[in-house]
Design an enzyme around this catalytic site. Structure first.
Site, PDB file in Angstrom:
ATOM      1  N   PHE A 108     -16.908  73.114  53.793  1.00 29.50           N
ATOM      2  CA  PHE A 108     -16.208  71.975  53.848  1.00 29.50           C
ATOM      3  C   PHE A 108     -17.497  70.917  53.538  1.00 29.50           C
ATOM      4  CE2 PHE A 108     -15.515  67.898  55.762  1.00 29.50           C
ATOM      5  CZ  PHE A 108     -14.728  67.651  55.246  1.00 29.50           C
ATOM      6  N   ASN A 138     -17.088  66.215  63.664  1.00 34.44           N
ATOM      7  CA  ASN A 138     -16.351  66.330  63.243  1.00 34.44           C
ATOM      8  C   ASN A 138     -15.660  68.117  62.546  1.00 34.44           C
ATOM      9  OD1 ASN A 138     -15.321  65.503  60.253  1.00 34.44           O
ATOM     10  ND2 ASN A 138     -16.739  65.491  58.842  1.00 34.44           N
ATOM     11  N   PRO A 139     -14.323  67.209  63.309  1.00 33.97           N
ATOM     12  CA  PRO A 139     -13.283  68.078  63.649  1.00 33.97           C
ATOM     13  C   PRO A 139     -12.144  68.268  62.584  1.00 33.97           C
ATOM     14  CG  PRO A 139     -12.665  66.820  64.747  1.00 33.97           C
ATOM     15  CD  PRO A 139     -13.958  66.270  64.730  1.00 33.97           C
TER      16      PRO A 139
END
Length: 281
Positions: free
Chosen positions: A88, A184-185
């Site tokens: 990510f 920050n899931p």
């Protein structure tokens, strides 16, 4: 205007036509990357030194490949991180989330605050905390092997203690001792897949994006993990989508053992992250 700046102007138009959100910045960043200079020094590149690989990079960005995948780097607070396919790409919004956590840690009356970053991805959050709170002890957890490989490279030589594993069952040896849990899931609702920018939808790992019909499935379980890890009065900080500001604080409710749940806005005044304190002294 020298040749490179003229080419950057043309590239800006191409990227704008392709729907790239920041066409001028991206064109300049690609030119700087290809030519090995800072963005502010593009005018110093002699016409004879123009590298045609710039247009190869522009074509990739025009196809909505993330800028950071092309350059192989992402900037996050004071860090330059290695990123690419399989991890990510950290966003500027998360910098505000980390800023809140860093301020909270600095205000703690704790000699060496213990921090856990769940779903660390590239390691951006954990590394920023470790860098800006030098007295902290930071653990970072990542399940995906591709993302973990980037985190491992980024964390090399740092104080961050990296763990490969499931964030929801991680670090039982730290239960009841952690001062701050940050994450920050994944929080994108499955039904929003088609509405996402292609940079995220087509290039970020799905494991880091989607979390059930309303996007909150993972956060609901994450709250239990955070409660398990935190000491009494420890803090949790969780990023969420700007449409979830009314829902996430309710997950951290008093019946579940939380107090002072609150939502916070980012620099564009959009709801961005929730904080709460575990009950206790």
């Amino acid at each position: 205007m020298n040749l490179l700046l003229a080419e950057v102007a043309q590239a800006t138009l191409r990227l704008a036509d392709a729907g790239v959100p920041s066409p001028r910045f991206d064109a300049e960043e690609l030119a700087a990357f290809v030519h090995g200079v800072k963005r502010g020094a593009l005018h110093t590149v002699a016409d004879g030194d123009f590298d045609a690989r710039f247009w190869e990079a522009v074509a990739r960005r025009e196809a909505r490949e993330p800028l950071q995948h092309i350059t192989g780097r992402a900037f996050f607070r004071y860090l330059e991180l290695e990123v690419g396919p399989g991890v990510f790409v950290p966003r500027p919004e998360t910098e505000v989330v980390v800023g809140w956590a860093i301020d909270a840690l600095r205000a703690m009356d704790v000699a060496e605050p213990l921090v856990v970053d769940l779903c660390t991805g590239s390691g951006a959050i954990a590394l920023a905390v470790a860098q800006e709170v030098p007295r902290s002890v930071v653990h970072a957890v990542e399940l995906d092997p591709g993302a973990y490989a980037y985190a491992e490279r980024n964390a090399s030589g740092s104080r961050v203690i990296l763990h490969r594993g499931d964030a929801l069952s991680a670090l039982p040896q730290l239960d009841g001792t952690v001062d701050l849990v940050i994450s920050n899931p994944p929080y994108v609702p499955l039904e929003e897949r088609d509405e996402m920018a292609p940079e995220a939808r087509d290039h970020d790992p799905e494991l880091a994006l989607f979390s059930g019909p309303d996007g909150l499935d993972f956060i609901r379980v994450l709250a239990k993990t955070a409660y398990r890890l935190l000491r009494p009065a420890g803090l949790v900080v969780v990023e969420h989508a700007d449409t979830q500001g009314g829902a996430v604080p309710w997950i951290f409710n008093e019946e579940a053992g939380w107090v002072d749940a609150a939502d916070h806005r980012d620099l564009t005044n959009r709801p961005r992250f929730t904080t709460a304190r575990k009950e206790g002294a």
